[in-house]
Design an enzyme around this catalytic site. Structure first.
Site, short mmCIF file in Angstrom:
data_model
loop_
_atom_site.label_atom_id
_atom_site.label_comp_id
_atom_site.label_asym_id
_atom_site.label_seq_id
_atom_site.Cartn_x
_atom_site.Cartn_y
_atom_site.Cartn_z
N ARG A 45 0.89 -1.29 0.07
CA ARG A 45 -0.02 -0.05 0.07
C ARG A 45 0.69 1.32 0.00
O ARG A 45 1.76 1.34 0.81
CB ARG A 45 -0.90 -0.06 1.14
CG ARG A 45 -1.90 1.42 1.32
CD ARG A 45 -2.70 1.21 2.72
NE ARG A 45 -3.54 0.17 2.76
CZ ARG A 45 -3.99 -0.53 3.81
NH1 ARG A 45 -3.39 -0.11 4.88
NH2 ARG A 45 -4.79 -1.60 3.54
N ARG A 66 -4.02 2.55 17.35
CA ARG A 66 -4.86 2.00 16.15
C ARG A 66 -4.80 2.71 14.77
O ARG A 66 -4.06 3.68 15.11
CB ARG A 66 -6.34 1.75 16.44
CG ARG A 66 -7.10 0.68 15.68
CD ARG A 66 -6.53 -0.84 16.28
NE ARG A 66 -7.49 -1.92 15.73
CZ ARG A 66 -7.74 -2.04 14.54
NH1 ARG A 66 -7.08 -1.74 13.60
NH2 ARG A 66 -8.87 -3.25 14.35
N LYS A 67 -5.30 2.36 13.66
CA LYS A 67 -4.94 3.28 12.76
C LYS A 67 -5.85 4.69 12.85
O LYS A 67 -6.60 4.69 13.60
CB LYS A 67 -5.60 2.46 11.39
CG LYS A 67 -7.00 2.05 11.22
CD LYS A 67 -7.60 1.47 10.20
CE LYS A 67 -8.71 1.30 9.96
NZ LYS A 67 -9.13 0.40 8.73
N GLY A 116 -15.93 -7.62 2.07
CA GLY A 116 -15.85 -9.25 2.39
C GLY A 116 -15.85 -9.52 3.64
O GLY A 116 -16.22 -10.78 4.00
N CYS A 174 -13.95 -2.63 4.71
CA CYS A 174 -12.88 -1.80 3.92
C CYS A 174 -13.82 -1.11 2.79
O CYS A 174 -13.21 -0.30 2.16
CB CYS A 174 -11.75 -2.60 3.42
SG CYS A 174 -10.72 -3.12 4.71
N GLY A 175 -14.95 -1.84 2.25
CA GLY A 175 -15.74 -1.54 1.40
C GLY A 175 -16.80 -0.24 1.84
O GLY A 175 -17.57 0.06 0.86
#
Length: 594
Positions: free
Chosen positions: A140, A254-255, A512, A517-518
């Site tokens: 990424r 965390r992110k 998924g 993430c979608g």
């Protein structure tokens, strides 16, 4: 904690006196605007929080930030991996060179090196596909504002082409590239190649700041509020210390996501970011009101809330630094499902959190939110796909549809050629997984639109349901995904279009797994992968269906409509939803009426 400020060498992109930067409708907004505090009510007093809770839980040692011994009880496994060896050492101390020379058999013999490839390499943007592509990695990048060049695009094409069927690229929902098929032994050379074309993958995964998102039409839209490019570039430079590595913000709980808004459409999706800069004037100065805490996770999704704060354009970086340090110093590091920044805001209360940010600002001061919000809440969202005039005379941009964001090496090379031949060598990625080609002379538009790539693959005028279709990686490559998404999203959408006549776009997103993430919660219709049972009781791939997500100024998250639907049964259910919720008409009925 060091203090500094960042100054622009040129005036801010939207000066108070610039008429072109002002919205076309009045900026006098009610006190209920989501980006501002009420004008008359004083801020509530900070809630009672024990002083010991506000003691920093990390400290600096040998150039890295580590969790103090007294706070190590009950920490999650990822925090233990970070304590054993700081992941940034793989880059800053060149540990990747030695690791890349080891065989996978050697790596698997040691917990340290096994954790290196499965966890720590994510700090370099490398994700081991242990489950579905053992020994291969997804890489990424960092691509502030989603802007890339033809030279960068050709380099990425050269990387993935050597991996054959295992290599491809994806446009992500954060205006970014992910490339697939990478093998460990190639990583040092790839990192050097990225740097040579002005790219990096550093600090793009795990407990780091993700790609700074901005307006995909920055600098070219006649009706933009502000050009977001200077701010997203500065954010990326700060976060990675100009590609050298920045340990001060690489050990977060965390992110963490950030965006800078420059459009009335809110193409940047501020409500789902940990920090969103919302353009606003104050006392004749241009700057930003602030939203904080938006996030998605498997167990909880939350919209960002107002911090009741405003910063000038000069203080974009000091503010970001202060918020990150508050999160780094005080954030919870136990159960990973409760470590995003909103959980800290909930625990402390917004006023205490704000006070912690304020005391980390260079002058220990943080102004209250402005009432001069520059975003027009009634603005009708415009479609950027197709041909559109730029603010620059005799130039246009063309938005092209990239089906579910997937691109092959030869297609990347063709996009680079087209960007050079018709434009200025620039490409722009969007959060809807599409691409914009800017700076095209109007005299070249007709020839551009006849290009085989645009006629046969990446259309500027896709069908009404395809144009807003988004899908995550799915289980083709991702080990966390429960179902296949990209091919299935295209197939289901195509079948639904065969049954229906649709008069307006309906945004459909596929993800998924519950990590979303979608971003299914912001879609009109969202599909979240799960395992379910069919009519015979057999375990099959399925989805939970979400409805009602909205983007823009009246944004809100969608909710579950129907759980556990087998994927093979989806089409008639989606057709029914389209007819009853979105005004679609069955094609056979429409033909009969005619």
């Amino acid at each position: 904690m060091s203090s500094f400020s960042v100054r622009f060498l040129t005036p801010p992109p939207c000066s108070p006196s610039s008429l072109s930067c002002r919205p076309k409708t009045p900026t006098c907004l009610s006190a209920t605007t989501p980006t501002a505090a009420p004008a008359t009510s004083p801020p509530p007093p900070p809630s009672e929080v024990d002083a010991s809770r506000l003691e920093p839980r990390v400290e600096q040692r040998d150039g890295y930030w580590v969790l103090k011994e007294e706070y190590r009880g009950g920490i999650n496994p990822q925090e233990k991996v970070k304590l054993e060896s700081d992941p940034m050492k793989l880059f800053m101390e060149n540990g990747i060179e030695q690791l890349s020379k080891m065989s996978l058999e050697e790596i698997e013999r040691s917990k340290l090196t096994k954790d290196d490839i499965d966890v720590r390499l994510k700090w370099l943007g490398l994700f081991h596909r242990r489950k579905h592509q053992y020994g291969r990695f997804m890489m990424r990048l960092k691509l502030p504002n989603g802007i890339t060049t033809s030279a960068q695009t050709r380099y990425l094409a050269s990387v993935i082409k050597k991996y054959g069927k295992d290599g491809c690229a994806d446009v992500t929902t954060r205006q970014n590239w992910q490339i697939r098929g990478v093998v460990l032994s190639d990583v040092p050379e790839i990192l050097k190649g990225l740097a040579e074309v002005g790219l990096t993958s550093l600090q793009s995964g795990m407990d780091n700041v993700r790609n700074p998102v901005g307006n995909p039409l920055a600098g070219i839209d006649p009706r933009e509020i502000a050009d977001t490019r200077p701010y997203t570039n500065l954010l990326s430079q700060f976060i990675t210390n100009n590609f050298l590595g920045n340990p001060a913000v690489s050990n977060l709980p965390r992110k963490w996501n950030v965006c800078v808004v420059g459009s009335h459409e809110l193409y940047e999706h501020p409500h789902i970011n940990d920090l969103a800069y919302m353009p606003a004037n104050k006392d004749g100065r241009f700057g930003f009101n602030l939203l904080v805490g938006g996030f998605f996770s498997a167990k909880r999704c939350a919209e960002a809330v107002p911090l009741d704060a405003w910063v000038s354009a000069d203080d974009v970086i000091p503010l970001c630094k202060a918020v990150l340090e508050a999160f780094r110093d005080l954030g919870f590091r136990g159960n990973r499902q409760k470590t995003r920044m909103m959980w800290l805001i909930d625990e402390l209360g917004i006023e205490v959190f704000r006070a912690e940010v304020e005391k980390r600002m260079p002058e220990k001061k943080l102004e209250r939110a402005s009432q001069e919000d520059l975003i027009d809440k009634q603005w009708e969202r415009r479609d950027y796909l197709g041909v559109h005039p730029q603010k620059q005379e005799d130039l246009s941009y063309v938005g092209i549809h990239i089906p579910v964001g997937r691109i092959q090496a030869d297609e990347l090379n063709e996009l680079a050629r087209i960007a050079d031949e018709y434009g200025t060598g620039e490409l722009r990625l969007t959060v809807e997984q599409n691409i914009i080609i800017p700076n095209i002379q109007n005299s070249k538009l007709e020839t551009l639109l006849k290009e085989p790539l645009l006629k046969e693959r990446f259309s500027p005028e896709p069908s009404i349901l395809m144009k807003t279709l988004v899908a995550c990686t799915g289980n083709q490559f991702c080990g966390q995904a429960i179902i296949e998404t990209k091919a299935r999203a295209l197939k289901v959408t195509d079948e639904v279009e065969r049954h229906l006549s649709v008069s307006r776009p309906v945004r459909m997103h596929w993800t998924g797994c519950p990590n979303t993430c979608g971003q299914v919660q912001v879609a009109d219709i969202g599909f979240m992968g799960c395992m379910t049972r069919d009519e015979n009781g057999k375990a099959v791939e399925g989805v939970d269906i979400y409805l009602g997500g909205k983007i823009g100024s009246d944004s809100h998250l969608g909710e579950v409509y129907k759980k556990g639907v087998p994927c093979k049964d989806l089409v008639p259910i989606v057709v029914d939803i389209m007819v009853n919720k979105f005004g679609a008409v069955l094609r056979n009925r429409e033909e009969g009426d005619e």
